[in-house]
Design a protein around this motif. Structure first.
Motif, PDB file in Angstrom:
ATOM      1  N   ARG A  20       0.840  -1.214   0.000  1.00 56.73           N
ATOM      2  CA  ARG A  20       0.000   0.000   0.000  1.00 56.73           C
ATOM      3  C   ARG A  20       0.864   1.250   0.000  1.00 56.73           C
ATOM      4  O   ARG A  20       0.564   2.231  -0.681  1.00 56.73           O
ATOM      5  CB  ARG A  20      -0.949  -0.017   1.202  1.00 56.73           C
ATOM      6  N   GLY A  21       1.950   1.229   0.770  1.00 53.72           N
ATOM      7  CA  GLY A  21       2.857   2.370   0.795  1.00 53.72           C
ATOM      8  C   GLY A  21       3.490   2.613  -0.562  1.00 53.72           C
ATOM      9  O   GLY A  21       3.583   3.748  -1.034  1.00 53.72           O
ATOM     10  N   LEU A  22       3.905   1.539  -1.224  1.00 54.34           N
ATOM     11  CA  LEU A  22       4.496   1.674  -2.559  1.00 54.34           C
ATOM     12  C   LEU A  22       3.467   2.150  -3.569  1.00 54.34           C
ATOM     13  O   LEU A  22       3.782   2.917  -4.477  1.00 54.34           O
ATOM     14  CB  LEU A  22       5.105   0.349  -3.001  1.00 54.34           C
ATOM     15  N   SER A  23       2.223   1.730  -3.398  1.00 52.92           N
ATOM     16  CA  SER A  23       1.153   2.207  -4.268  1.00 52.92           C
ATOM     17  C   SER A  23       0.980   3.716  -4.116  1.00 52.92           C
ATOM     18  O   SER A  23       0.847   4.446  -5.092  1.00 52.92           O
ATOM     19  CB  SER A  23      -0.153   1.485  -3.929  1.00 52.92           C
ATOM     20  N   TYR A  24       1.013   4.191  -2.868  1.00 55.07           N
ATOM     21  CA  TYR A  24       0.914   5.627  -2.609  1.00 55.07           C
ATOM     22  C   TYR A  24       2.083   6.377  -3.264  1.00 55.07           C
ATOM     23  O   TYR A  24       1.897   7.397  -3.913  1.00 55.07           O
ATOM     24  CB  TYR A  24       0.895   5.890  -1.097  1.00 55.07           C
ATOM     25  N   VAL A  25       3.293   5.845  -3.128  1.00 54.74           N
ATOM     26  CA  VAL A  25       4.470   6.476  -3.723  1.00 54.74           C
ATOM     27  C   VAL A  25       4.325   6.530  -5.245  1.00 54.74           C
ATOM     28  O   VAL A  25       4.567   7.561  -5.870  1.00 54.74           O
ATOM     29  CB  VAL A  25       5.768   5.743  -3.320  1.00 54.74           C
ATOM     30  N   CYS A  26       3.900   5.428  -5.840  1.00 54.24           N
ATOM     31  CA  CYS A  26       3.737   5.374  -7.291  1.00 54.24           C
ATOM     32  C   CYS A  26       2.708   6.396  -7.764  1.00 54.24           C
ATOM     33  O   CYS A  26       2.945   7.144  -8.714  1.00 54.24           O
ATOM     34  CB  CYS A  26       3.319   3.966  -7.716  1.00 54.24           C
ATOM     35  N   GLU A  27       1.572   6.465  -7.094  1.00 55.86           N
ATOM     36  CA  GLU A  27       0.512   7.398  -7.473  1.00 55.86           C
ATOM     37  C   GLU A  27       0.943   8.849  -7.321  1.00 55.86           C
ATOM     38  O   GLU A  27       0.450   9.717  -8.026  1.00 55.86           O
ATOM     39  CB  GLU A  27      -0.739   7.162  -6.618  1.00 55.86           C
TER      40      GLU A  27
ATOM     41  N   CYS B  25       0.676  -3.395 -11.125  1.00 53.87           N
ATOM     42  CA  CYS B  25       2.103  -3.108 -11.035  1.00 53.87           C
ATOM     43  C   CYS B  25       2.893  -4.137 -11.851  1.00 53.87           C
ATOM     44  O   CYS B  25       2.744  -5.341 -11.636  1.00 53.87           O
ATOM     45  CB  CYS B  25       2.551  -3.148  -9.577  1.00 53.87           C
ATOM     46  N   PRO B  26       3.721  -3.677 -12.789  1.00 51.26           N
ATOM     47  CA  PRO B  26       4.471  -4.623 -13.620  1.00 51.26           C
ATOM     48  C   PRO B  26       5.553  -5.374 -12.850  1.00 51.26           C
ATOM     49  O   PRO B  26       5.993  -6.440 -13.262  1.00 51.26           O
ATOM     50  CB  PRO B  26       5.086  -3.740 -14.702  1.00 51.26           C
ATOM     51  N   LEU B  27       5.967  -4.816 -11.718  1.00 49.90           N
ATOM     52  CA  LEU B  27       7.011  -5.450 -10.912  1.00 49.90           C
ATOM     53  C   LEU B  27       6.430  -6.326  -9.803  1.00 49.90           C
ATOM     54  O   LEU B  27       7.160  -7.017  -9.112  1.00 49.90           O
ATOM     55  CB  LEU B  27       7.917  -4.372 -10.306  1.00 49.90           C
ATOM     56  N   GLY B  28       5.107  -6.225  -9.618  1.00 49.32           N
ATOM     57  CA  GLY B  28       4.458  -6.988  -8.566  1.00 49.32           C
ATOM     58  C   GLY B  28       4.806  -6.503  -7.170  1.00 49.32           C
ATOM     59  O   GLY B  28       4.684  -7.231  -6.206  1.00 49.32           O
ATOM     60  N   THR B  29       5.244  -5.246  -7.068  1.00 47.72           N
ATOM     61  CA  THR B  29       5.679  -4.729  -5.769  1.00 47.72           C
ATOM     62  C   THR B  29       4.619  -3.932  -5.048  1.00 47.72           C
ATOM     63  O   THR B  29       4.590  -3.939  -3.836  1.00 47.72           O
ATOM     64  CB  THR B  29       6.902  -3.810  -5.922  1.00 47.72           C
ATOM     65  N   CYS B  30       3.783  -3.203  -5.778  1.00 48.38           N
ATOM     66  CA  CYS B  30       2.800  -2.352  -5.097  1.00 48.38           C
ATOM     67  C   CYS B  30       1.383  -2.837  -5.371  1.00 48.38           C
ATOM     68  O   CYS B  30       1.161  -3.724  -6.189  1.00 48.38           O
ATOM     69  CB  CYS B  30       2.983  -0.887  -5.485  1.00 48.38           C
ATOM     70  N   ALA B  31       0.431  -2.223  -4.702  1.00 52.76           N
ATOM     71  CA  ALA B  31      -0.966  -2.632  -4.779  1.00 52.76           C
ATOM     72  C   ALA B  31      -1.769  -1.773  -5.754  1.00 52.76           C
ATOM     73  O   ALA B  31      -2.990  -1.828  -5.764  1.00 52.76           O
ATOM     74  CB  ALA B  31      -1.592  -2.547  -3.381  1.00 52.76           C
ATOM     75  N   ARG B  32      -1.106  -0.997  -6.589  1.00 52.71           N
ATOM     76  CA  ARG B  32      -1.802  -0.098  -7.507  1.00 52.71           C
ATOM     77  C   ARG B  32      -2.631  -0.881  -8.523  1.00 52.71           C
ATOM     78  O   ARG B  32      -2.183  -1.863  -9.102  1.00 52.71           O
ATOM     79  CB  ARG B  32      -0.790   0.780  -8.235  1.00 52.71           C
TER      80      ARG B  32
ATOM     81  N   MET C  35      -8.711   4.742 -23.331  1.00 49.10           N
ATOM     82  CA  MET C  35      -7.277   4.472 -23.222  1.00 49.10           C
ATOM     83  C   MET C  35      -6.728   3.970 -24.550  1.00 49.10           C
ATOM     84  O   MET C  35      -7.257   3.018 -25.120  1.00 49.10           O
ATOM     85  CB  MET C  35      -6.983   3.434 -22.133  1.00 49.10           C
ATOM     86  N   GLN C  36      -5.667   4.607 -25.022  1.00 48.07           N
ATOM     87  CA  GLN C  36      -5.017   4.186 -26.255  1.00 48.07           C
ATOM     88  C   GLN C  36      -3.887   3.201 -25.982  1.00 48.07           C
ATOM     89  O   GLN C  36      -3.515   2.430 -26.844  1.00 48.07           O
ATOM     90  CB  GLN C  36      -4.459   5.409 -26.999  1.00 48.07           C
ATOM     91  N   GLU C  37      -3.323   3.276 -24.790  1.00 43.35           N
ATOM     92  CA  GLU C  37      -2.238   2.378 -24.404  1.00 43.35           C
ATOM     93  C   GLU C  37      -2.256   2.215 -22.895  1.00 43.35           C
ATOM     94  O   GLU C  37      -2.887   2.985 -22.186  1.00 43.35           O
ATOM     95  CB  GLU C  37      -0.893   2.908 -24.879  1.00 43.35           C
ATOM     96  N   PRO C  38      -1.574   1.195 -22.382  1.00 41.87           N
ATOM     97  CA  PRO C  38      -1.585   0.964 -20.928  1.00 41.87           C
ATOM     98  C   PRO C  38      -0.918   2.121 -20.188  1.00 41.87           C
ATOM     99  O   PRO C  38       0.020   2.733 -20.708  1.00 41.87           O
ATOM    100  CB  PRO C  38      -0.770  -0.310 -20.737  1.00 41.87           C
ATOM    101  N   PRO C  39      -1.395   2.423 -18.985  1.00 41.41           N
ATOM    102  CA  PRO C  39      -0.718   3.432 -18.170  1.00 41.41           C
ATOM    103  C   PRO C  39       0.676   2.954 -17.782  1.00 41.41           C
ATOM    104  O   PRO C  39       0.953   1.756 -17.793  1.00 41.41           O
ATOM    105  CB  PRO C  39      -1.615   3.569 -16.939  1.00 41.41           C
ATOM    106  N   LEU C  40       1.529   3.891 -17.441  1.00 41.43           N
ATOM    107  CA  LEU C  40       2.909   3.563 -17.080  1.00 41.43           C
ATOM    108  C   LEU C  40       3.082   3.472 -15.574  1.00 41.43           C
ATOM    109  O   LEU C  40       2.453   4.209 -14.818  1.00 41.43           O
ATOM    110  CB  LEU C  40       3.871   4.629 -17.597  1.00 41.43           C
ATOM    111  N   CYS C  41       3.978   2.600 -15.165  1.00 43.66           N
ATOM    112  CA  CYS C  41       4.451   2.567 -13.785  1.00 43.66           C
ATOM    113  C   CYS C  41       5.270   3.836 -13.594  1.00 43.66           C
ATOM    114  O   CYS C  41       6.201   4.104 -14.355  1.00 43.66           O
ATOM    115  CB  CYS C  41       5.314   1.333 -13.560  1.00 43.66           C
ATOM    116  N   ARG C  42       4.931   4.634 -12.617  1.00 37.91           N
ATOM    117  CA  ARG C  42       5.625   5.898 -12.406  1.00 37.91           C
ATOM    118  C   ARG C  42       7.011   5.706 -11.810  1.00 37.91           C
ATOM    119  O   ARG C  42       7.843   6.587 -11.887  1.00 37.91           O
ATOM    120  CB  ARG C  42       4.771   6.801 -11.533  1.00 37.91           C
ATOM    121  N   VAL C  43       7.259   4.561 -11.234  1.00 42.08           N
ATOM    122  CA  VAL C  43       8.556   4.283 -10.640  1.00 42.08           C
ATOM    123  C   VAL C  43       9.523   3.707 -11.675  1.00 42.08           C
ATOM    124  O   VAL C  43      10.640   4.171 -11.827  1.00 42.08           O
ATOM    125  CB  VAL C  43       8.419   3.319  -9.438  1.00 42.08           C
ATOM    126  N   ALA C  44       9.073   2.696 -12.414  1.00 41.50           N
ATOM    127  CA  ALA C  44       9.948   1.998 -13.351  1.00 41.50           C
ATOM    128  C   ALA C  44       9.838   2.499 -14.795  1.00 41.50           C
ATOM    129  O   ALA C  44      10.610   2.093 -15.644  1.00 41.50           O
ATOM    130  CB  ALA C  44       9.651   0.504 -13.324  1.00 41.50           C
TER     131      ALA C  44
END
Length: 132
Positions: free
Chosen positions: A12-19, A99-106, A114-123
């Motif tokens: 959840r914390g990583l999801s918050y950071v990503c968002e 999450c493409p890395l499987g690390t956060c709960a986003r 949507m024309q394309e998938p959203p991006l991971c803001r971290v990676a």
């Protein structure tokens, strides 16, 4: 706290950071502490260390600067709060992006526009999609 609860809290914390990555980056730049976010990103993307330690450092920094919630808690935030994870037009969506890395709960629910998938803001890579 059990390992499972700690893991969920970290996700959840990583999801918050990503968002809120851009806002956190600006905020930490004002504090002269962008190193904390660089360390966390490296831990997530390069898997140089367990992500909890750098997330705890980031949590401590924003709490010390007056954010009573930090990356884990509840209360008023100094950066905008994301929508609750997994909410949105779920009834209409056939696809969710995770999450493409499987690390956060986003979770981002697909929208027809949507024309394309959203991006991971971290990676900076596309979120992975799952069909329900």
């Amino acid at each position: 706290m059990t390992g499972e609860n700690a893991s969920a809290q970290v996700r959840r914390g990583l999801s918050y950071v990503c968002e809120n990555l851009d806002a956190l980056d600006r905020h930490l730049a004002e504090l002269g502490r962008t190193d904390a976010l660089v360390r966390l990103r490296r831990a997530i993307v390069d898997r140089t260390e367990d992500v909890q330690a750098p997330l705890d450092v980031l949590d401590e920094l924003v709490r010390r600067d007056g954010d009573a919630r930090g990356a884990y808690g509840t209360g008023v935030r100094t950066v905008p709060e994301p929508s609750p994870v997994g909410t949105g037009a779920a009834a209409e969506a056939d696809v969710a992006f995770l999450c493409p890395l499987g690390t956060c709960a986003r979770v981002v629910w697909a929208e027809r526009t949507m024309q394309e998938p959203p991006l991971c803001r971290v990676a900076s890579v596309p979120l992975r999609w799952v069909k329900r």
